[in-house]
Design an enzyme around this catalytic site. Sequence first.
Site: not given
Length: 419
Positions: A14, A97, A121, A126, A128, A179, A182, A193, A197
């Site tokens: 990122v 997050k 954001e 991601g 969106i 990929g 993980e 995760d 969120k």
Amino acid sequence: MKKYKVGMIGLGTVGTGVFKTIQEFEDIEIVKIVVKNINKKRDIENFDSTLMTTDPNEVINNPEIDIVVEVIGGVEPAWEYISKSIENGKHIVTANKELLAKKGEELFKLAEKNNKVVLYEAAIAGGIPLIMPMKTIMAGNKISKIRGILNGTTNYILTKMDVDGASYDEVLKEAQELGYAETDPTGDVEGFDAMYKITTLSTIAFNKRVKLQNVYREGITKVRAEDMKKANELGYKIKLIASGNLDENGKADVRVHPMLVKKTSALAHIDYVTNSVYLKGFPMGEVAFTGPGAGEFPTASSVVGDIINIVAELKHSDYILPMMRNNYEEYADMIDISETYNKYYISITAPNNIGVIGKIGNVCAERNISLSTILQKGLSEDNTADITIITELCKEADIQSAIKELSECKIDSIIRVEE
């Protein structure tokens, strides 16, 4: 032209996308980047390696830096770096997050105390655009329902299991090789995760703080290829759904778990690494946000958008982006999962005894559980029957009680079903 200075913490996938994208803006300059390994080769053309440092103080304590961008994830040391940056007068853009879910209250109170903003954001879906629309153009709505697919890794695995008829273990291995997952996939496949969120998303939607420890979480590791096949035959797809509901009494039901979703539902057709969020409220009705939930440039798009919004405000005001500040004073009154009402898909391996289906029916009837579907497909070599049940709407606590009563049966799967 005044150039606004940015310091970055992290230069992974990122961070690299953010660096590449920000070069297009003449009034923004990245002046220092904190990394673990200066000698690591970076996928950036003509990259000036002198921008990198292993010392976070070169960003945190640099008086010239206006905005700190954090893209390393996790609670520590991210919290230490961000909190010190705020105290040193810097605005924050983060994609973290987990930090938001676990330290959000402290983070936003600290930011307000120091008249700084935290934008995030990229942390929820991601690439969106979701948080800014909810906090601005949709601010006049009372949102009562959230349904979403918020994790690309699990959605990829479930899609491949569905398409290929493969087992969870087979698809996970493939996802790791490509990929998409993980080496240690726990954070994704066990639902952490998505839980982080939906905690933050529900807090924004309901204008009340949702405590992470009150959010129910269940991952996809127990979903079988057989469940995928049966779901299809019954008119469903299986997805990991993150949801938040606010009932008529103002109580919040926030959770993450696998779900049988009707094939007629739009979420049933969100496949592979795509994310999607549906919001229902008054007066807008229902709206949907769909797009790439992760990746170098989709996530960078959201991070850079936050940076640009801060810069635009800094040119005109000392108290910037008031609508984006989170000052929730009230905590959401949460409903425990045992008190919720759901429909259920239950896959049972039962001994081929006379009256076994009748007993299942009686156990359910004693607990006010009505069955809408009950199927038996032949007998196995060990003289057991494969029985599939879908219930009508019933209480979670009653279902769990019924499962315990059916001790001579093997419960292969129990998955909640979309109403």
